[in-house]
Structure formats: C-alpha cells, structure tokens
Design a protein around this motif. Structure first.
Motif, mmCIF file in Angstrom:
data_model
loop_
_atom_site.group_PDB
_atom_site.id
_atom_site.type_symbol
_atom_site.label_atom_id
_atom_site.label_comp_id
_atom_site.label_asym_id
_atom_site.label_seq_id
_atom_site.Cartn_x
_atom_site.Cartn_y
_atom_site.Cartn_z
ATOM 1 N N ARG A 228 0.607 -1.168 -0.076
ATOM 2 C CA ARG A 228 0.071 -0.002 0.089
ATOM 3 C C ARG A 228 0.758 1.463 -0.178
ATOM 4 N N SER A 229 2.213 1.121 0.283
ATOM 5 C CA SER A 229 2.943 2.439 0.513
ATOM 6 C C SER A 229 3.391 2.781 -0.768
ATOM 7 N N ASP A 230 3.328 4.352 -0.958
ATOM 8 C CA ASP A 230 3.734 4.711 -2.347
ATOM 9 C C ASP A 230 5.479 4.463 -2.514
ATOM 10 N N LYS A 400 6.204 13.699 -9.323
ATOM 11 C CA LYS A 400 4.706 13.726 -9.567
ATOM 12 C C LYS A 400 4.220 14.607 -10.486
ATOM 13 N N ASP A 443 -5.400 9.236 -8.750
ATOM 14 C CA ASP A 443 -4.491 9.508 -7.546
ATOM 15 C C ASP A 443 -5.158 9.992 -6.524
ATOM 16 N N ASN A 445 -8.162 9.833 -5.370
ATOM 17 C CA ASN A 445 -9.254 9.035 -4.733
ATOM 18 C C ASN A 445 -8.598 7.722 -4.394
ATOM 19 N N SER A 446 -7.254 7.446 -4.616
ATOM 20 C CA SER A 446 -6.837 5.960 -4.646
ATOM 21 C C SER A 446 -7.233 5.428 -3.215
ATOM 22 N N GLU A 447 -6.770 6.283 -2.179
ATOM 23 C CA GLU A 447 -6.788 5.652 -0.657
ATOM 24 C C GLU A 447 -8.484 5.043 -0.485
ATOM 25 N N GLY A 452 -7.066 1.885 0.656
ATOM 26 C CA GLY A 452 -5.725 2.382 1.322
ATOM 27 C C GLY A 452 -4.705 2.530 0.347
ATOM 28 N N TYR A 453 -4.628 2.044 -0.701
ATOM 29 C CA TYR A 453 -3.494 1.944 -1.691
ATOM 30 C C TYR A 453 -3.046 3.514 -2.121
ATOM 31 N N GLN A 454 -1.746 3.890 -2.206
ATOM 32 C CA GLN A 454 -1.390 5.198 -2.582
ATOM 33 C C GLN A 454 -0.641 5.279 -3.748
ATOM 34 N N GLY A 456 2.334 6.082 -6.266
ATOM 35 C CA GLY A 456 3.558 6.864 -6.135
ATOM 36 C C GLY A 456 3.955 7.110 -7.548
#
Length: 482
Positions: A228-230, A400, A443, A445-447, A452-454, A456
């Motif tokens: 889930r981490s970016d 980004k 990007d 609204n991903s979480e 919870g996915y972010q 990167g």
C-alpha cells in the motif's frame, strides 16, 4: 559566508562559463545550436550528463529526503538503470536511423501532424515545469546566501539567475552546453565529496567508521515491501524504469545531447557509462543525507521543517568557509547544468516542431533568438508561481508532476513502437489530454477507492496505459506509417 565572498564565487564561476561560451559559439549557426554539428565526443557528453541529470533536485532534496523515506529512493534509481538500457538499445538506434533534430518528428512520420504537435506540446509543458522547479532550488539558496543580506526580493534573484543562463547559451546552444556541463558536473561531485569529508572530520570519523555509520543507520534502509505504500519496491522500481524512458529517452532535453555524438555506437557508449556514474553519484548523495541528519542530531542543531533546507543550512553555517564555497558552487552548477540544457531544448523543440524553422530560409537566427528569450521569461514566471505555492519536498513534486505530463508521451511512443496500427490523428490530442485528467482523479481518490492504496511514481504507468488504450480505440483502417 559573507555576501562579498558569495558574490565573488558567483562572479568567477560565471566568467568561466562565458569564456567557454565564447570559444564554443564561434561561427555558430542553427545547426550548431540544435545538434552541435553532431561532433561531440561521447565521453564528454556522458560525464556532462551526470550533472544535468542530478540537478539541484538531487543535490538538495535527495539528502534531505533521507530523513523522510530513508534510502528507498535507491529503488527508483535501480529502475533507472534498466530504463537507460532500453534507451541505449531501442531508442538510440531509432533516432539515429531517422537522423532527427527533434525526437518528436518521429510522431509525425508514425501517426500524423496533430500527433506530432501533441507530443511536442506535452514536452514543452513538462520541461518548462520541471526545469523551473529545479532552478527554483538554486534561487532559494542564492537568496539565503547573498540576496537576503541586501534586502533584495526573491523575484530579482530568479531574474538574475535565469538571465545569466541565457547569456551563455543564446549563441552556441547545445554545443556550449556539452562543454559547460563537464565543468558543472565536476563542481557538483566535488561538493558532495568535500561535504562528506568535512562532516567526517568534525565528527572524528575514519573511513571505516564512516562506512559503518552510514551502513548501520536505520535511515539507510533501502527496500519497502508494503504494497500500500507509495514507496513499495515493485511500484518504485517499475516507475524508475518508465520515468527514465519518458524523462530521458523521450525528452528532447536529454536526447538532444545524445544526438550530438558522432554516431549511434558513440551515443550508446555514452548512455552506458553515464548510467553507471549516475548510480554511484546518487549513492553518494544518499550517504551524505544520513551524515547530515546524524551531524545535526549530535550537534543539537534544530532540523528544519522542510527537508530541502537541511543541507543548505548546515553547509552555509556549520561546515566552515571551504565547505560553504564548495556547496555554493555545487548548487549553482547543478541548477545551471539542468536549466541551461532545458532552455536550449525548449527553444529547439519549439523552433523545429512548432515553427518548422529548419525548412525556412530567412530570419532563422532572429526567430530562434526571440524564442529563446520567450522561454527564458516563461521559466521566470513559473518559478515565481511555484514559490508562492510550494509546500512539499521538491523532489517529490517534480516527479509527481512528471507522472502526469510525461505519461501521454510514453503512451504515444510505446504505441508507435509496439504496434503497427494507424490511428485517427485528429483525435490523438483529445486522448492525450484526457489521460492525465483521469490519472489525477485516480491519484486523488486512490486511498478511498482501493483500500488504502497510494499511488507513487507509478502514476506515470497508469497515465501511459490510459493513453495507449485510447490510441488503440482510435484505430484507422488505413495502413500504418511504419
């Protein structure tokens, strides 16, 4: 450092750049400005590209970012190495075969005129934003080190900095930059090495103790396996591959230097040796980041809220005059080596792609000059706007933004190289505009949407995939161009 010393360092450095410009721009014409007459020694290009690729972003932000994300940035650089291999073995042969001045000319041959304009415009937008962000960092340091002492406002600092760059690039263009980049790479690498030596000396660390301090630090953690981490390894590694392809292989700024080499073989050697040097240099910057934080903690120095401010704070106020001078030279070199080539690439792309200057016989040099002036002023405006909005680490902001603006370029070239399908050229601009918009929505609204996915850096891949799919739907029954 006293303002007078800072002024002396800047003045001497700039005089040297002007001297190089004078000798490299004699009898210069548009071909010299755009391609350096295709006579650049490959090893000179490879060494000089290190400084341009590291830039002020790496110089300041990467050491500071160590405190936020450890060494996870190295996962991204590992992906970069694979990306450079793709550039060397796929893109370089293609561009040399077609004898391109602007790499976006390929899109005209493959898809049509509107696709060609679309690719060029996305590059112009991407490069203007990216180069302005990088130059912003240098202007901030100069503001702290010199201009604040005289009450000179930030916009004047930016204006002076960008005018200095314009002065030594407006005649010789890419030929001048190939040579000035070698000088600037040298100062940039000397800055990080001398900073490490100074820290080691003040902390009384021998070479073996220095290695142990860095390797055993929790900040030297490289891999992040949280899906889930970016900063997850797989996301970051893949993003490193494709961002390198997009921001180097499909970027006129970088490829313009490669295309100044005498032939394809020299250009490939250039990419190979440059990538190795780049990896080693980035590792040095990450090691410096660990040492900067340890030094600040040991000396009970308050760590700035903005990670980008840590290295300038310590170098200019706590490491002594020599380290301060070297740091100043390093940040100026880093900023100039990325901004000067960006300014030249923007001018080249606009003149060749938008104005079709290479096919016009009159007023070529005058037109090129005015375009060069125009982009200089545009970069100035973007930096001022960014200064009023910036509230995050620049290294994260640059990539980004690049994920959204380089995605359509990656999608266009990938579709052209991987398929033989013709497309409805007039609808290509619409696809390339919609892809970043959809990516921004995902990007943001991903979480909420994806447990919870972010996203990167891999947002670039999503963007490119949407572009690719859109082009696939624009199938034209007429035969393809290639």
């Amino acid at each position: 450092m006293t303002p007078l010393l800072v002024f002396g360092v800047i003045a001497v450095y700039f005089i040297v750049l002007l001297g190089i410009s004078h000798f490299t721009s004699r009898k210069a014409d548009n071909d010299t400005f755009f391609t350096a007459n295709r006579q650049s020694p490959w090893f000179l290009v490879a060494y000089g590209m290190v400084g341009a690729s590291l830039s002020g972003v790496t110089f300041i932000s990467v050491p500071g970012e160590v405190g936020n994300s450890n060494w996870t940035y190295l996962q991204f650089v590992m992906g970069n190495m694979v990306g450079y291999a793709v550039i060397a073995f796929i893109l370089i042969p293609l561009f040399y075969k077609l004898r391109l001045v602007s790499i976006y000319e390929y899109l005209k041959d493959r898809f049509g005129q509107r696709s060609y304009y679309t690719g060029s415009v996305f590059f112009l937008i991407s490069q203007t934003i990216g180069a302005s962000f990088r130059l912003f960092l240098a202007a901030v340091v100069l503001q702290i080190a010199f201009f604040d002492a005289f009450g000179i406002p930030f916009f004047v600092t930016v204006l002076v900095t960008i005018l200095l760059i314009w002065l030594y690039t407006f005649r010789g263009g890419i030929k001048t930059i190939v040579w000035t980049d070698t000088l600037q790479t040298t100062f940039l690498l000397l800055a990080v090495i001398i900073s490490i030596v100074m820290i080691s000396d003040q902390m009384e660390l021998g070479f073996s103790e220095l290695i142990t301090t860095v390797s055993e630090s929790k900040m030297s953690t490289i891999f992040d396996w949280d899906w889930r981490s970016d900063r997850n390894f797989y996301k970051t590694f893949l993003a490193g591959i494709f961002i390198t392809i997009a921001m180097n292989g499909l970027d006129q700024n970088v490829m313009q230097k490669n295309l100044t080499c005498k032939n394809q073989k020299d250009a490939q050697k250039n990419i190979f040796w440059f990538s190795i040097t780049f990896f080693v240099s980035t590792t040095l910057f990450l090691a410096l980041g660990v040492l900067l934080y340890k030094f600040a903690i040991d000396q009970q120095i308050t760590i700035p809220e903005r990670s980008d401010d840590l290295y300038p704070l310590l170098a200019l106020n706590h490491f002594g005059i020599l380290a301060g001078v070297v740091f100043l030279l390093g940040i100026i070199a880093a900023a100039f080596s990325s901004a000067d080539s960006a300014l030249t690439a923007l001018t080249t792309s606009f003149c060749v792609d938008i104005l079709d200057l290479s096919n016009k016989k009159t007023h070529q040099k005058r037109t090129r000059l005015w375009v060069h002036i125009g982009f200089t002023f545009l970069m100035f405006l973007v930096i001022i706007i960014f200064n009023s909005l910036n509230d995050s680490s620049v290294v994260s902001a640059v990539f980004k933004v690049a994920g959204f603006t380089y995605g359509p370029l990656l999608g266009l070239f990938a579709f052209g190289l991987m398929t033989k399908r013709a497309v409805k050229d007039k609808l290509v601009p619409l696809v390339c505009v919609l892809a970043p918009i959809i990516s921004v929505i995902l990007d943001f609204n991903s979480e909420q949407w994806f447990n919870g996915y972010q996203f990167g850096f891999e947002i670039l891949l999503v963007n490119a995939a949407i572009t690719f799919l859109g082009l696939w739907l624009l199938y034209n029954k007429k035969p393809g161009y290639l």
